[in-house]
Scaffold this motif. Structure first.
Motif, short mmCIF file in Angstrom:
data_model
loop_
_atom_site.label_atom_id
_atom_site.label_comp_id
_atom_site.label_asym_id
_atom_site.label_seq_id
_atom_site.Cartn_x
_atom_site.Cartn_y
_atom_site.Cartn_z
N GLU A 101 0.91 -1.05 0.19
CA GLU A 101 -0.49 0.11 -0.29
C GLU A 101 0.91 1.14 0.13
OE1 GLU A 101 -3.87 -1.76 2.64
OE2 GLU A 101 -1.83 -0.36 3.67
N ARG A 102 2.17 1.05 0.86
CA ARG A 102 3.22 2.49 0.32
C ARG A 102 3.90 2.41 -0.24
NH1 ARG A 102 2.31 4.74 4.85
NH2 ARG A 102 4.37 6.29 4.70
N ASN A 103 3.18 1.21 -1.49
CA ASN A 103 4.38 1.26 -2.91
C ASN A 103 3.83 2.28 -4.11
OD1 ASN A 103 5.80 0.28 -5.12
ND2 ASN A 103 7.16 -0.74 -3.60
N TRP A 104 4.58 3.47 -4.26
CA TRP A 104 3.79 3.79 -5.26
C TRP A 104 3.54 2.97 -6.71
CZ3 TRP A 104 5.29 5.82 -9.80
CH2 TRP A 104 6.43 5.29 -10.17
N MET A 105 4.75 2.31 -6.96
CA MET A 105 4.58 1.17 -7.93
C MET A 105 3.79 0.73 -8.15
SD MET A 105 8.54 1.17 -9.89
CE MET A 105 9.08 0.64 -8.66
N ALA A 106 3.33 -0.73 -6.97
CA ALA A 106 2.55 -1.39 -6.59
C ALA A 106 1.06 -0.77 -6.88
CB ALA A 106 2.69 -1.82 -5.39
N VAL A 107 0.89 0.63 -6.49
CA VAL A 107 -0.51 1.51 -6.05
C VAL A 107 -0.93 1.96 -7.47
CG1 VAL A 107 -1.71 3.76 -5.28
CG2 VAL A 107 -0.43 2.20 -3.58
N ALA A 108 0.54 2.22 -8.17
CA ALA A 108 -0.03 2.52 -9.99
C ALA A 108 -0.47 1.10 -10.39
CB ALA A 108 0.99 3.34 -10.33
N ALA A 109 -0.30 0.18 -9.79
CA ALA A 109 -0.46 -1.54 -11.11
C ALA A 109 -1.76 -1.41 -10.57
CB ALA A 109 1.20 -2.61 -11.23
N ALA A 110 -1.75 -1.58 -9.12
CA ALA A 110 -3.46 -1.52 -8.62
C ALA A 110 -4.54 -0.52 -9.42
CB ALA A 110 -3.17 -1.14 -7.16
N THR A 111 -3.66 0.71 -8.81
CA THR A 111 -5.20 1.44 -9.94
C THR A 111 -4.85 1.09 -11.88
OG1 THR A 111 -4.10 3.03 -9.08
CG2 THR A 111 -5.72 3.64 -10.43
N VAL A 112 -4.78 0.59 -12.05
CA VAL A 112 -4.53 -0.05 -13.65
C VAL A 112 -5.42 -0.78 -13.72
CG1 VAL A 112 -3.58 -1.05 -15.23
CG2 VAL A 112 -2.72 1.50 -14.55
N GLY A 113 -4.87 -1.81 -12.44
CA GLY A 113 -5.84 -3.59 -12.68
C GLY A 113 -7.28 -2.71 -11.80
N LEU A 114 -7.02 -1.83 -11.31
CA LEU A 114 -8.76 -1.69 -10.79
C LEU A 114 -9.84 -1.59 -12.18
CD1 LEU A 114 -11.01 -1.75 -8.58
CD2 LEU A 114 -10.37 0.76 -8.05
N VAL A 115 -9.11 -0.43 -12.50
CA VAL A 115 -10.30 0.42 -13.30
C VAL A 115 -9.86 -0.78 -14.93
CG1 VAL A 115 -9.72 2.39 -15.58
CG2 VAL A 115 -8.66 2.83 -13.24
N LEU A 116 -8.81 -1.73 -15.27
CA LEU A 116 -9.45 -2.87 -16.41
C LEU A 116 -10.28 -3.58 -15.50
CD1 LEU A 116 -5.88 -3.34 -17.62
CD2 LEU A 116 -7.20 -1.90 -19.34
N THR A 117 -10.45 -3.99 -14.31
CA THR A 117 -10.82 -5.20 -14.10
C THR A 117 -12.41 -4.58 -14.10
OG1 THR A 117 -8.91 -5.76 -12.83
CG2 THR A 117 -11.49 -6.26 -11.45
N ALA A 118 -13.06 -3.31 -14.13
CA ALA A 118 -13.83 -2.70 -13.85
C ALA A 118 -14.52 -2.63 -15.01
CB ALA A 118 -13.72 -1.36 -12.48
N ALA A 119 -13.69 -2.13 -16.18
CA ALA A 119 -14.25 -2.06 -17.02
C ALA A 119 -14.85 -3.45 -18.19
CB ALA A 119 -13.12 -1.04 -17.74
N ALA A 120 -14.06 -4.07 -17.80
CA ALA A 120 -13.80 -5.66 -18.27
C ALA A 120 -15.12 -6.38 -16.99
CB ALA A 120 -12.34 -6.68 -17.72
N LEU A 121 -15.45 -5.98 -15.89
CA LEU A 121 -16.70 -6.49 -15.58
C LEU A 121 -18.45 -5.87 -15.76
CD1 LEU A 121 -16.11 -6.45 -11.62
CD2 LEU A 121 -16.52 -8.26 -13.01
N TYR A 122 -18.01 -4.63 -16.57
CA TYR A 122 -19.25 -4.47 -16.81
C TYR A 122 -19.26 -4.47 -18.40
CZ TYR A 122 -21.20 0.83 -18.30
OH TYR A 122 -22.53 1.83 -18.44
#
Lengths: 382, 341
Positions: B97-118
């Motif tokens: 949660e404190r690693n900005w690269m991991a957070v950025a990857a999670a953000t991209v992952g979330l946007v893609l997951t949400a779009a795919a779900l939708y």
């Protein structure tokens, strides 16, 4: 002051030194000293304001991991997410040098959630099959007071400050009258009895909550609550007009030449509906101010709330707009923003010190009830 | 105390058990035993450690003892002094949660997951659920919604029994020729002044036609065109799929919201409803396609649907919130399909 010793070399320290004269060790908060900030042992009351140390950028990391894992695990992680979220907010709220903490176990919460969601789905399915099953609503009305009491008890019990837990002791029939019967009276009175509900509900919680053995005491007057309702109604009217005009202008600007008069009129109910939600935020902030102003923590610590109602409404509206425009990505920022403002507008006037409040045994409450109230979005008006 | 290496302990605050009493203290290991040093020579053996709180952000870490007392240290304190206990609480999540690269990857992952779900996940799940929903449940939902409609907006029809029978047999004949495979259709007539000329399909095969629609139609082919369109909704189980999709969106929104915010909750629910509308646009096109095919199969005029659509559109085109795609667009599509061999 009793003498203390350097933690590094054991040299006896003179009073009020920051560094050990023998080895140079930093000793300002040497062992044995009462934990900072030093309690002022005077009878002069001092006002302490909760400091919120959370940051949107930091919370974003926690939030995004929470949401992603919740979706990937089809909701299972949401229980862990809830605990992390609450611990982040509680743990970053510092009052008089100490933070709050949240102690619920994620596994407990998961079980509660599964039961509640299962029951809700079953109910919806039954009602979809036959409206006859709406009779279950009767059972719901009688279970509601229990659910509210157990939920309040659970959440109080899971909250601690300075290693002492809060507790709540409900009463079934009082809760039944306030949360199952009184809402009907509010409807019948077209909302005119709403301030009485706020008083009853606030007093109910405010007189049954304890911090360790120390009880909270609330004595709310209904007059200021009516003043608050009056202002809220004016705010609602102003909001509705402003919002309807705004939408009208947008329609004219986008549709250009010919806007159907009927279309303009059709916008009015929508404007009122949205304004209602915003005014509810306004009203609730006012109730919180009155409630806190009427509440003491025994023996004489006075609660304070100085929320600016219009500002609260503005924060809610702008938070929502920003959250939507960023497809939800600014949600952590919005959550921190409104929490920070709420904390900065609260205070506790401490008489003497908060030391020596003794912990108490209390009912544990029910995680199922807590999750029910959480999932069902029941608003206790406090 | 003379060995500096050993006396360097963990500085923090000691919370006595069962009271708000707090003192600064040092936790250190001496000869293998964990000691709480409260200063002033007041030292005691630390009770058994019951739990070390997980790291979240930079909130303090609490080492909770079995007797109810606790020792609080800053979030980044080195817990090595605790020995093996600290190893069990390696805060992997906290580091992610404190690693900005991991957070950025999670953000991209979330946007893609949400779009795919939708785009795929929720519609596919809804289609699957609709396909496996037992016929008995569908019939029950159908009956329940019919009952609700009858109680709220429907009044007895003024259409004569002979006319009803004639339309029913024409409808059955058309579906027969079109190879209809949905739940057995049941045509209902009712007067419903509040919704004007209208027709809708319930999940279990009930198709409801208002008297207003019969008045608006100038030929029987126009009525049958609308009925064929509704039969398309029933066969593809659009009603059920819409129900499930709305539920799915609601659940996903709840997870993203994650914390109570009154306005955001409301908006999320509204967004769920909007999602339903955009599904139903696809559904309308699909039902139009089926309608044209059924009319052709029955040897009727497929363009009749386009004609009555034009008149329906004029009736209420205040449809800012309407679920039907632009009438003009739909008519053009129907005309194109009608020309296809």
């Amino acid at each position: 002051m009793t003498p203390s010793f350097c933690s590094a070399c054991g040299t006896k320290l003179p009073d009020q030194v920051r560094f050990c004269p023998s080895c140079g060790q930093f000793v300002a908060d040497a062992p044995g000293a009462p934990a900072a900030p030093a309690p002022i042992r005077s009878l002069v009351p001092r006002e302490v304001t909760p400091q919120f140390r959370g940051q949107a950028s930091e919370y974003f990391g926690i939030w995004i991991v929470n949401v992603l894992l919740s979706i990937v695990t089809i909701g299972i992680y949401s229980a862990w997410a809830k605990v992390r979220r609450l611990r982040y907010f509680y743990g970053n709220t510092e009052l008089d040098g100490h933070t709050f903490d949240y102690h619920a176990q994620p596994m407990q919460i998961l079980k509660g959630r599964v039961l509640v969601v299962g029951a809700l789905i079953l109910y919806q399915a039954l009602v979809a099959i036959s409206p006859f099953f709406s009779v279950l609503l009767v059972a719901y009305v009688f279970a509601l007071p229990w659910a509210i009491n157990s939920s309040l008890a659970f959440n109080a019990r899971m909250t601690s400050y300075r290693n002492v837990r809060f507790s709540f002791q409900g009463n079934y029939w009082s809760a039944f009258f306030i949360y199952a019967v009184f809402p009907v009276l509010i409807l019948l009175s077209l909302g005119l009895l709403l301030p009485f509900f706020s008083k009853l509900s606030g007093s109910y919680v405010g007189n049954r909550l304890r911090f360790g053995v120390a009880a909270f005491r609330t004595d709310m007057k209904v007059g200021p609550l009516y003043g608050n309702l009056g202002l809220s109604v004016l705010f609602l009217l102003g909001c509705s007009v402003a919002f309807a005009v705004l939408i009208g202008l947008i329609m004219v600007a986008t549709a250009g030449k010919s806007v159907d008069g009927r279309e303009m009129v059709a916008v009015v109910p929508f404007a009122i509906y949205v304004s209602f939600i915003v005014s509810a935020v306004f009203y609730r902030a006012g109730v919180r101010n009155v409630l806190f102003g009427a509440t003491r923590l025994e023996p004489g610590h006075q609660l304070v709330s100085r929320l600016n109602r219009a500002k609260m409404a503005w924060i809610a509206v702008s938070n929502t707009v920003v959250t939507i425009l960023t497809i939800g990505l600014m949600r952590p920022w919005a959550a921190i923003r409104s929490y920070r403002y709420t904390m900065a507008s609260s205070a506790l006037v401490v008489q003497g010190s908060l030391d020596g409040i003794v912990a108490a045994a209390a009912t544990q409450g029910s995680v199922v009830a807590s999750e029910y109230v959480d999932v069902g979005g029941i608003d206790l008006g406090v | 105390m003379s060995d500096p290496g050993q006396s360097q302990g963990l500085r923090g605050r000691f919370f006595a058990q069962g009271a708000t009493t707090v003192r600064n203290a040092v936790l250190r290991r001496e000869a293998g035993t964990l000691i709480v040093d409260l200063g002033d020579g007041e030292r005691r053996a630390a009770p058994t450690i019951a739990e070390v709180s997980e790291r979240v952000g930079r909130i303090p870490v609490q080492i909770r003892f079995s007797d109810g007392s606790a020792f609080e240290v800053p979030w980044d304190a080195d817990l090595a002094v605790l020995g093996h206990v600290s190893g069990a609480h390696e805060a992997v999540l906290n580091r992610v949660e404190r690693n900005w690269m991991a957070v950025a990857a999670a953000t991209v992952g979330l946007v893609l997951t949400a779009a795919a779900l939708y785009v795929w996940g929720v519609p596919a799940a809804a289609r699957g659920l609709a396909a496996v929903t037992p016929a008995a449940v569908v019939t029950a939902i159908d009956a329940a919604s019919r009952e609700t409609f009858e109680r709220s907006i429907l009044q007895p029809t003024t259409v004569s029994q002979a006319r009803q029978d004639q339309l029913r047999s024409a409808f059955a004949d058309m579906l027969d020729k079109a190879g209809y495979q949905g739940p057995p259709p049941r045509l209902l007539f009712a007067s419903a002044p509040s919704i004007g000329a209208n027709a809708f399909a319930l999940p279990g095969g009930t198709v409801l036609v208002t008297d207003g629609l019969l008045t608006l139609a100038s030929t029987d082919d126009e009525i049958l065109g609308v009925l064929a369109h509704e039969a398309g909704h029933v066969q593809a189980r659009h009603g059920l799929r819409q129900l499930y999709a709305a539920l799915g969106i609601y659940v996903v929104m709840g997870m993203i919201g994650g914390d109570p915010g009154h306005l955001a909750d409301t908006v999320a629910t509204q967004a769920g409803a909007l999602q339903m509308l955009s599904y139903s646009r696809d559904f309308e096109r699909e039902a139009d396609r089926y309608g044209v095919a059924a009319m052709k199969a029955a040897g009727r005029d497929p363009l009749a649907l386009a004609r009555i659509l034009g008149r329906l559109g004029k009736q209420d085109d205040s449809s800012l919130w309407s679920s039907h795609p632009d009438t003009a667009e739909r008519r053009a599509e129907i005309e194109r399909l009608a020309k296809e061999p």
